[in-house]
Design an enzyme around this catalytic site. Sequence first.
Site, PDB file in Angstrom:
ATOM      1  N   CYS A  13      50.586  36.641  36.277  1.00  0.00           N
ATOM      2  CA  CYS A  13      51.452  36.720  37.451  1.00  0.00           C
ATOM      3  C   CYS A  13      52.453  35.573  37.556  1.00  0.00           C
ATOM      4  CB  CYS A  13      50.608  36.772  38.723  1.00  0.00           C
ATOM      5  SG  CYS A  13      49.686  38.311  38.907  1.00  0.00           S
ATOM      6  N   ASN A  31      51.634  44.500  43.253  1.00  0.00           N
ATOM      7  CA  ASN A  31      51.716  43.296  42.429  1.00  0.00           C
ATOM      8  C   ASN A  31      52.038  43.760  41.013  1.00  0.00           C
ATOM      9  OD1 ASN A  31      51.284  41.108  40.752  1.00  0.00           O
ATOM     10  ND2 ASN A  31      49.433  40.413  41.796  1.00  0.00           N
ATOM     11  N   PHE A  40      47.800  46.629  41.688  1.00  0.00           N
ATOM     12  CA  PHE A  40      48.798  46.390  40.639  1.00  0.00           C
ATOM     13  C   PHE A  40      49.703  47.589  40.365  1.00  0.00           C
ATOM     14  CE2 PHE A  40      45.563  43.159  39.646  1.00  0.00           C
ATOM     15  CZ  PHE A  40      46.382  42.044  39.630  1.00  0.00           C
TER      16      PHE A  40
END
Length: 392
Positions: A166, A340, A217
């Site tokens: 990330c 994300n 995600f």
Amino acid sequence: MGSEDVAQGGSTKWANPGKATILALGKAFPHQLVMQDYLVDGYFKDTNCDDPVLKQKLTRLCKTTTVQTRYVVMSEEILKKYPELAVEGLPTLRQRLDICNDAVTRMAVEASQACLKNWGRPISDITHLVYVSSSEARLPGGDLYLAKGLGLSPNTQRVMLYFVGCSGGVAGLRVAKDIAENNPGSRVLLATSETTIIGFKPPSAERPYDLVGVALFGDGAGAMLIGSDPVLGYEKPLFELHTAIQQFLPDTEKTIDGRLTEEGISFKLARELPQIIEDNIEGFCTKLVKVVGFPDKEYNKMFWAVHPGGPAILNRMEKRLELLPEKLNASRRALMDYGNASSNTIVYVLEYMIEENLKIKKENQGDNEWGLILAFGPGISFEGILARNLTV
């Protein structure tokens, strides 16, 4: 795959000589749009699982993540061609990489093309390429396939960051900044591309943490064009990258633990991750803001472009730094709309940041010229850039 042009305003402030600037942004996504309200039923159907306890747990997680929509490469067609991806315990790394290597390149090409369109100068003016991904593995790497897909000159100098997670988008931006500032006249294309297929698995009571990833995600690609001393009349800088730093926290390497196995990549995220970030974020930010003499605790006079690892991380940051709720609007919007998306997400946050600051300026609420671009990844590694918003 589909790409989207980024709404980018012209500069109202000018960059300092020699300082790297972000000159354009771009993004791209796979065609498959997933609505969070329908994710649970679809996921359990695709994986032939009927465990009511796991289904209830995922339903609860989907609500707490605040994600509403996401784009994913995974599709019915892929599962029909590779049904083994939905079966527990089968060696499927080769199949996953076949899918991922192709998908990340296509998305990276499209995001880069959108970025180049927004930039407005010829592709032949690109001198360097920085490529970031935690979703592929091959030799030569994705940087070469991206350069080939775009038609970049064979003389383009390439750097590749693999499995940075990330924090990869801001890490790549730090590297691009260094290249731009140490090579006068250079123009650096930074591209990130990610897909969750590398870690797609059926639900399992032995891996409850996997459900967090399913709920959180998403896939996609992002691109930025970085260079110093923008050409007046041809380039419109969006952000000046003043100072960049990186820090890892000793003895936290197991907090975000990823392993590439015969069944794809497996992640374990420790419960204490948000607390660790909360405990260390203020000291890290203080190092950056002191560079320009900002008084301590005046965080609400700055803009905040933070990688949205999850709502718990954003909430704890907001609490520890005593930020006004609107300060993390861009991060929360990106999380809501795209999930994300690992290294890509900071591109989406910066896009929303431009919108948020133009709105603030229009309402005469100040200009928030200075701010921080932040991300957190395996290590635990903190990446931070003190920046100026040149669009306000």
